[in-house]
Motif scaffolding. Structure first.
Motif, PDB file in Angstrom:
ATOM      1  N   LYS B 136      15.691 -10.327   8.554  1.00  0.00           N
ATOM      2  CA  LYS B 136      14.692 -11.012   9.380  1.00  0.00           C
ATOM      3  C   LYS B 136      13.727 -10.028  10.013  1.00  0.00           C
ATOM      4  CE  LYS B 136      14.410 -14.580  10.015  1.00  0.00           C
ATOM      5  NZ  LYS B 136      13.608 -15.441   9.084  1.00  0.00           N
ATOM      6  N   PRO B 137      12.452 -10.186   9.802  1.00  0.00           N
ATOM      7  CA  PRO B 137      11.505  -9.384  10.577  1.00  0.00           C
ATOM      8  C   PRO B 137      11.385  -9.998  11.968  1.00  0.00           C
ATOM      9  CG  PRO B 137      10.360 -10.724   8.930  1.00  0.00           C
ATOM     10  CD  PRO B 137      11.792 -11.124   8.900  1.00  0.00           C
ATOM     11  N   ARG B 178      12.225  -7.210   3.317  1.00  0.00           N
ATOM     12  CA  ARG B 178      11.392  -6.670   4.401  1.00  0.00           C
ATOM     13  C   ARG B 178      11.094  -5.196   4.190  1.00  0.00           C
ATOM     14  NH1 ARG B 178      14.986  -6.829   9.205  1.00  0.00           N
ATOM     15  NH2 ARG B 178      15.355  -4.791   8.288  1.00  0.00           N
ATOM     16  N   GLY B 179      11.997  -4.506   3.490  1.00  0.00           N
ATOM     17  CA  GLY B 179      11.814  -3.074   3.262  1.00  0.00           C
ATOM     18  C   GLY B 179      12.119  -2.727   1.826  1.00  0.00           C
ATOM     19  N   GLU B 180      11.570  -1.607   1.387  1.00  0.00           N
ATOM     20  CA  GLU B 180      11.721  -1.214  -0.018  1.00  0.00           C
ATOM     21  C   GLU B 180      13.186  -1.044  -0.421  1.00  0.00           C
ATOM     22  OE1 GLU B 180       9.051   2.175  -0.833  1.00  0.00           O
ATOM     23  OE2 GLU B 180       8.006   1.512   0.965  1.00  0.00           O
ATOM     24  N   ALA B 181      13.998  -0.549   0.521  1.00  0.00           N
ATOM     25  CA  ALA B 181      15.389  -0.252   0.190  1.00  0.00           C
ATOM     26  C   ALA B 181      16.186  -1.514  -0.136  1.00  0.00           C
ATOM     27  CB  ALA B 181      16.042   0.502   1.353  1.00  0.00           C
ATOM     28  N   GLN B 182      15.660  -2.685   0.238  1.00  0.00           N
ATOM     29  CA  GLN B 182      16.398  -3.931   0.004  1.00  0.00           C
ATOM     30  C   GLN B 182      16.071  -4.589  -1.335  1.00  0.00           C
ATOM     31  OE1 GLN B 182      14.640  -5.878   3.324  1.00  0.00           O
ATOM     32  NE2 GLN B 182      15.445  -4.360   4.746  1.00  0.00           N
ATOM     33  N   ASN B 199       4.633  -8.198   6.392  1.00  0.00           N
ATOM     34  CA  ASN B 199       4.599  -7.151   5.366  1.00  0.00           C
ATOM     35  C   ASN B 199       3.460  -7.307   4.369  1.00  0.00           C
ATOM     36  OD1 ASN B 199       7.923  -7.402   5.892  1.00  0.00           O
ATOM     37  ND2 ASN B 199       7.090  -5.341   5.707  1.00  0.00           N
TER      38      ASN B 199
ATOM     39  N   GLU D 180       8.446   3.664   2.493  1.00  0.00           N
ATOM     40  CA  GLU D 180       9.708   4.338   2.796  1.00  0.00           C
ATOM     41  C   GLU D 180      10.001   5.494   1.847  1.00  0.00           C
ATOM     42  OE1 GLU D 180      12.850   1.286   3.268  1.00  0.00           O
ATOM     43  OE2 GLU D 180      11.181  -0.085   3.545  1.00  0.00           O
ATOM     44  N   ASP D 202       6.034  -2.907   9.996  1.00  0.00           N
ATOM     45  CA  ASP D 202       7.007  -2.617   8.940  1.00  0.00           C
ATOM     46  C   ASP D 202       8.234  -1.932   9.538  1.00  0.00           C
ATOM     47  OD1 ASP D 202       8.328  -1.955   6.652  1.00  0.00           O
ATOM     48  OD2 ASP D 202       6.637  -0.935   5.704  1.00  0.00           O
ATOM     49  N   GLN D 203       9.133  -2.727  10.098  1.00  0.00           N
ATOM     50  CA  GLN D 203      10.200  -2.154  10.904  1.00  0.00           C
ATOM     51  C   GLN D 203      11.159  -1.253  10.117  1.00  0.00           C
ATOM     52  OE1 GLN D 203      11.305  -6.273  12.033  1.00  0.00           O
ATOM     53  NE2 GLN D 203      13.412  -5.602  11.731  1.00  0.00           N
ATOM     54  N   ASP D 204      11.293  -1.502   8.819  1.00  0.00           N
ATOM     55  CA  ASP D 204      12.153  -0.620   8.022  1.00  0.00           C
ATOM     56  C   ASP D 204      11.524   0.768   7.902  1.00  0.00           C
ATOM     57  OD1 ASP D 204      14.415  -2.461   6.578  1.00  0.00           O
ATOM     58  OD2 ASP D 204      12.588  -3.562   7.017  1.00  0.00           O
TER      59      ASP D 204
END
Lengths: 356, 356, 356, 356
Positions: B136-137, B178-182, B199, D180, D202-204
């Protein structure tokens, strides 16, 4: 707000009003079928409500903290004859009732022929009220300012055309008043007075218009939040005129780059406003989008969102229009819009009745 | 853009692509039933189009000056199989086709029981695709961040629930990355990847998501104009993935005083975007209004404006939801919404077909 | 625009004006030391410039496509006595000259004592012009509307106090006119007429005020872009009154969550406007921020940005003020502001002179 | 927030941290000269503060309801060594101290020669820190994306140039990380990591950058309110990294018609943010205005408003720049800006010290 007992006498009511004025406030006396309610206009913090509560004929006296009170649902619910939204008579039309109402016509009145030709077209298309701009608010002094700019003779002539077109095609008529000096003249000719978006904050104009005792079509400024919009509608109500039709017409677009629509049509304002007030709310998709090719979709969307009606600019030959030609539709296109809107309205009407 | 002759050979196409790369640009090869079109990704000002026009197999070579090209209607019209909007397959569903599609589910996945109970409810209500937020952002680091915040084991467990719920209730599933790692992890479990409004500008995330070769649900940032929105969708298309579902979810409200809606739902963006691109556009009335009591009206309005579908947040007990409880509706309320939307869609569909 | 030869006779000028009127436009005749220039008010597309170019006494005739022309630097540069910005006389003060000018006083005039006490305070603090609101534009009809709301006797009494305070403390005075009906009365008492932000779009009011032949302090609406702001200033100039002092006072804040400032003070508008027009531009940090604790910093910033002066709300006891108490500063605080601003102005003045 | 007694032992502190984690929250342990304070990261509503108040070594335990806590002045005041704003070391520079700091350099690094020539120029002009964009966030995939777009070899080469230029001209260096995947690489070469406006949400990325234990230059998104801006800075602080330099760079312009500035520089945000947090705040007049001819005025204004420093884009030949050429100034112009800013800063500095 002061709620009178159902058997309060006119004398008791007058006594309360007199008392209110002692404190420097005005009283808005609303007589319902069973009960009279007195709204206070001005700073209520000065009022000793405990004192008012024991005056003869008073049932209840209470402070309401809000920038708009007289137009609020909370106040309106004391009038048992007020449905939601309130039905407002404009000529032979009822706005806010079971059917959506369509106001249409040219952005600017140009000639008698142009006006009559358009009036005939919109009547056939199913429109109910004829609009036509005579005193045009314009962003540049170097643009066409409407026939009203040609002096009072020319303005009056254009107003006569509007009056005659209304008579001939059996439609009430509405036009915009932009300045205080125009109010008396315009009020002689039209069934409803329009206050345009640019004048929403002009409280002196609002007050003057309210006192003509005609319905007022009141448009939201493109920079105004809903609270401001309703707070300025309250200026009209404070003069004792609650025949106000609100109109959403688009707010300032945000975001970088070119604007794909002239304004951002805030359709969620329609149901949001309906939760706040008993006044009907219209939508103007012409100014709201500024694009002829979006009118059909956004008209359907506005009715689906719950609008009581639409105001749409129409010209038999949009390219020829002196003002806002890129947002006009033809009478034939208007017919498509009106037909689709009626069908959508019938679909959602049962739910509306059930929920209210 | 380079349009190949209908009898161009694979070798000729490969030659053109090779030539494009010499100039430091990438080539987007789109094969239609009758013809292949090669879009250029990068700065076209460096390209000598006259030179390209005479390469073997080339029918036409022209510069397109626009921040988005590969998703434009102008580019899409060379693919005779592309209807408008393009139909995008998500699991067994076709988005952008004859029927509006409804994505529903909880804002945040909380427990397996919660997710399955809601999945069952929305299936009965007529929804087509299940959503559930895991990463969740959130505006505050001190708020609940979704189960994804609990480390990869917890995230994977929640993704498994989503996968299983989709299988059990026969609905494709979508969740936000939400992030690249996910991205890699999430792509193993879902049928569609969502990029949230916050994003939208994160071009590295867009690029990574695009390369998973799954449909992408791409939401407009609340501060983005339409041109920016489409220009960032182009980042996804530039990776060769044109299975993009755009989603309007409200822009920053303007105006002083309290906000009556959480955002301003820009419904005119729906038809305005449809004039620009062949990609389907959805509306999210839950985030767009932030108010449960406006969902019905604004859902109807969105469909009337021409949206290809809606994304709606649902909880069997909205008050209990850990995130965005004030904007959730129940499965029963969802059923009302879906039924009304289908009826409105049928009303306006004939016109849509006729006009396209 | 029509530029006359340096030896053009009054008769030749009159002939050109007559010719202009034939085409339905008005003529703005600006006589410089060496040359007369005639600006056209209205739609120039109707004008045959080739015909005008050969009239006796005409040096050059050219079309200018812009929503504002008469206030543009392009037009102003033909007046060799016009420095940049133009110096405008207000009573014994020159606005737009070598020194920054400070307008100060209470938001609303409450009593004679209050006004005189504040006037004395600001004079000592170094202010040049006294302001005091009598006709207050307010967002709620239920708020204090200024003494002007008490009827014309009360309004006139307050205007007399303002006049007397100006005389006693040797400062020109300014107050706001909110409606057309107030213009004649107010103009009898003050040295400068203010048009407030909410009335920026009220072109009938602008026209009426312009014709009083007094300097006009013209504030930007909080929803207006710079082009709109200048286009409406042009309405004043089109009446032949170019003694206009522009004033930036903050635009609608954007972004979710609580607002930390009442508006967003757009200081970049100061130099941006100076590139467009020869009119001086002021800043109002009181309304622009709505926060007493930001006035010092934002006053310094406004002067550093190039403003010709400031308008600041002052009260000897801010907490007691009936309107906008949270944004008032004391006379002592005003002195700090004025001293710092003068020092900053002296620092940047050499560069200004060199660049212009 | 949990305030430990001045004689609390490391073991007692560890015990409190352990207890905090039991409730699913993280602990931010801040050791001051006299006292240790433990901030809680996560949803504090779950925490029984009464229980914590009686743990050994605890002086006080209290709930703080705010989306940002760890960066708030309220929290910072428990660190007696924290001046206001906090002085943050970037290489050999102290940001937030007695002198304004100037970050300058090209928008995008293009070649080694370009970078070194500009670095030399800004050093002579008085700048303190060198910036140069390598991973450029761009609105169109068809625009130049910076050397970072050429693959990791090219990116690393450009980072080496930046590193070498910093060494040669004795300036710390900063560049933006956009995704990232770039963080580890970039952190090896620079003294400060920049998070651009488009990535603010972009919290990540924020979390990953925070953990490199380098100062972070954190820019406000153009659609973000101040509360959102600070709430996302809190994501960085929540990782234990409080070396955050905030940067205002303009918000979305509102108003119809053409934009005279690319964004609206919100200078009142500078003092408003200083009332909320101990973190220093910078201003970027280059992106904020998008106009070379406004940089001088708006730089002076930013310093006058209280900014701790500026970030300015510089090119020896602005017209040649591949990105943002219309907003670059030359090294000579930068010198003028820096000199004027120092003089203004000295003027207002005494007041700042006295007031804090």
């Amino acid at each position: 707000m002061i709620i009178m007992k159902s058997d309060a006498t006119p004398k008791q009511i007058a006594q309360v009003v007199k008392e209110v004025r002692k404190y420097g406030l005005r009283a808005d006396v609303s007589k319902g079928a069973y009960r009279t309610v007195i709204g206070l206009v001005g700073d209520e913090s000065k009022i000793p409500f405990a004192h008012f509560a024991v005056l003869p004929g008073v049932k209840e006296a209470m402070r309401i903290e809000a920038p708009y009170k007289l137009i609020s649902r909370e106040y309106g619910k004391f009038f048992e004859e007020v449905s939601e939204p309130k039905v407002i008579r404009v000529g032979n039309m009822g706005i806010g009732g079971d059917e959506p109402i369509f106001i249409a016509g040219p952005c600017a009145v140009e000639t008698k022929e142009q006006l009559f030709k358009i009036a005939e077209g919109i009547k056939k298309a199913g429109a109910h009220i004829l609009r036509g701009g005579i005193f045009k608010p314009r962003s540049s002094v170097h643009s066409f300012q409407g026939l009203g700019a040609g002096g009072s003779d020319k303005a009056e002539e254009a107003l006569e055309w509007l009056y005659e077109a209304g008579k001939k095609f059996e439609m009430p008529v509405v036009t915009e008043v932009r300045g205080e000096a125009q109010v008396d003249l315009v009020a002689e000719y039209v069934d409803m007075l329009q206050i345009g978006a640019r004048n929403m904050y002009d409280q002196d104009l609002l007050t003057k218009v309210a006192n003509k005792n005609k319905p007022v079509l009141f448009k939201r400024h493109f920079g105004a939040g809903i609270e401001e919009f309703l707070s300025f509608a309250e200026y009209i109500a404070a003069e004792g005129n609650k025949d106000i039709i609100l109109c959403e017409r688009g707010i300032i677009p945000i975001g970088k780059g070119k604007n794909y629509t002239r304004y951002t049509l805030d359709l969620a304002a329609v149901p949001a406003i309906q939760k706040e007030t008993y006044l009907p709310i219209f939508v103007d998709p012409s100014h709201g989008t500024g694009r002829r090719d979006l009118i059909f979709n956004m008209s359907c969307a506005a009715i689906a969102a719950g609008a009581s009606g639409l105001m749409i600019e129409v010209h038999y030959n949009p390219q020829e229009a002196l003002v806002d030609s890129q947002q006009m539709i033809t009478p034939d296109e208007l017919k498509d819009v009106i037909d689709a809107c009626h069908r959508i309205h019938r679909l959602i009407a049962p739910r509306r009745n059930e929920k209210n």
